[in-house]
Design a protein around this motif. Structure first.
Motif, PDB file in Angstrom:
ATOM      1  N   HIS A   1      15.902  19.160  16.529  1.00 11.36           N
ATOM      2  CA  HIS A   1      14.539  18.785  16.905  1.00 11.36           C
ATOM      3  C   HIS A   1      13.486  19.327  15.944  1.00 11.36           C
ATOM      4  O   HIS A   1      12.546  18.632  15.578  1.00 11.36           O
ATOM      5  CB  HIS A   1      14.240  19.252  18.327  1.00 11.36           C
TER       6      HIS A   1
ATOM      7  N   LYS B   1      12.269  17.476  12.696  1.00  6.25           N
ATOM      8  CA  LYS B   1      11.393  16.292  12.683  1.00  6.25           C
ATOM      9  C   LYS B   1       9.986  16.657  12.201  1.00  6.25           C
ATOM     10  O   LYS B   1       9.230  15.797  11.764  1.00  6.25           O
ATOM     11  CB  LYS B   1      11.373  15.598  14.038  1.00  6.25           C
ATOM     12  N   ASP B   2       9.653  17.961  12.243  1.00  5.70           N
ATOM     13  CA  ASP B   2       8.344  18.424  11.796  1.00  5.70           C
ATOM     14  C   ASP B   2       8.388  19.307  10.549  1.00  5.70           C
ATOM     15  O   ASP B   2       7.362  19.538   9.919  1.00  5.70           O
ATOM     16  CB  ASP B   2       7.650  19.209  12.913  1.00  5.70           C
ATOM     17  N   PHE B   3       9.571  19.814  10.224  1.00  3.56           N
ATOM     18  CA  PHE B   3       9.677  20.761   9.111  1.00  3.56           C
ATOM     19  C   PHE B   3      10.719  20.304   8.097  1.00  3.56           C
ATOM     20  O   PHE B   3      11.831  19.921   8.458  1.00  3.56           O
ATOM     21  CB  PHE B   3      10.041  22.157   9.635  1.00  3.56           C
TER      22      PHE B   3
ATOM     23  N   TYR C   1       8.716  28.590   6.807  1.00  8.55           N
ATOM     24  CA  TYR C   1       8.751  27.144   7.027  1.00  8.55           C
ATOM     25  C   TYR C   1       8.020  26.369   5.945  1.00  8.55           C
ATOM     26  O   TYR C   1       7.181  26.907   5.220  1.00  8.55           O
ATOM     27  CB  TYR C   1       8.113  26.818   8.382  1.00  8.55           C
TER      28      TYR C   1
ATOM     29  N   LYS D   1       6.223  22.573   6.303  1.00 11.73           N
ATOM     30  CA  LYS D   1       5.923  21.438   7.177  1.00 11.73           C
ATOM     31  C   LYS D   1       6.103  20.115   6.433  1.00 11.73           C
ATOM     32  O   LYS D   1       5.914  20.046   5.227  1.00 11.73           O
ATOM     33  CB  LYS D   1       4.471  21.496   7.659  1.00 11.73           C
TER      34      LYS D   1
ATOM     35  N   ARG E   1       4.175  17.508   7.408  1.00 15.22           N
ATOM     36  CA  ARG E   1       2.814  16.932   7.435  1.00 15.22           C
ATOM     37  C   ARG E   1       1.809  18.043   7.742  1.00 15.22           C
ATOM     38  O   ARG E   1       2.143  19.017   8.402  1.00 15.22           O
ATOM     39  CB  ARG E   1       2.696  15.860   8.533  1.00 15.22           C
TER      40      ARG E   1
ATOM     41  N   ASP F   1      -0.597  17.953   9.871  1.00 18.50           N
ATOM     42  CA  ASP F   1      -0.968  18.040  11.288  1.00 18.50           C
ATOM     43  C   ASP F   1       0.061  18.783  12.149  1.00 18.50           C
ATOM     44  O   ASP F   1      -0.149  18.964  13.344  1.00 18.50           O
ATOM     45  CB  ASP F   1      -1.221  16.635  11.858  1.00 18.50           C
ATOM     46  N   VAL F   2       1.146  19.232  11.558  1.00 15.53           N
ATOM     47  CA  VAL F   2       2.185  19.966  12.303  1.00 15.53           C
ATOM     48  C   VAL F   2       1.693  21.399  12.526  1.00 15.53           C
ATOM     49  O   VAL F   2       1.273  22.071  11.579  1.00 15.53           O
ATOM     50  CB  VAL F   2       3.518  19.970  11.516  1.00 15.53           C
TER      51      VAL F   2
END
Length: 150
Positions: free
Chosen positions: A90, A93-95, A119, A121, A123, A125-126
């Motif tokens: 999961h 999907k953002d990183f 991390y 990102k 995007r 906006d994450v």
């Protein structure tokens, strides 16, 4: 806004550094017993419970949501550092990249737990992965309580 970063925290635990480190080093299959509210299961895909570079999937709950994190684990025995490098799940999907790092340092009768998430990102906006750092802190506190009462 930077796409790369690191969030971190540290706090004292009652378990010895070796005791705590050995849970991740050779007894990760026991973690769900110590922290069932946060970790529901762990499965080995490559290697075994004790192998540097082993690939494992963690089933966990973060902020009320069930998620899966597939990681490649790295051990630094000399410094009692466990690094979980994100491979799938999961969080990916953002990183683009994510590493959960647990370090325990002997301190008095117990230890200092230093936790961090490095991390990158996908995007702008994450949000920063604070919820995962909080999860790590809760897991650490549960394992500590489990070790101290054992």
């Amino acid at each position: 806004m930077a796409l790369q970063g690191k969030v971190e925290t540290e706090f004292e635990i009652k378990a010895s550094a070796d005791q705590f480190y050995n849970v991740f080093r050779s007894q990760a299959h026991q973690v769900p017993n110590a922290t069932p509210d946060h970790i529901q299961g762990i499965e080995v895909h490559e290697g075994d419970w004790e192998t540097h570079g082993a690939v494992k999937s963690w089933k966990y709950t973060v902020e009320g949501n069930a998620e899966v994190f597939k990681e490649k684990v790295e051990f630094d025995d000399a410094n009692r550092i466990v690094t979980q490098v994100g491979v799938e799940g999961h969080v990916m999907k953002d990183f683009k990249n994510i590493k959960a790092i647990y370090q325990v340092i002997p301190k008095g009768d117990g230890s200092l737990a230093k936790l961090s998430v490095e991390y990158e990102k996908l995007r702008e906006d994450v949000p920063t992965p604070d919820k995962y750092l909080n999860l790590m802190a809760n897991v650490t506190k549960d394992i500590d309580a489990h070790l101290v009462k054992a």
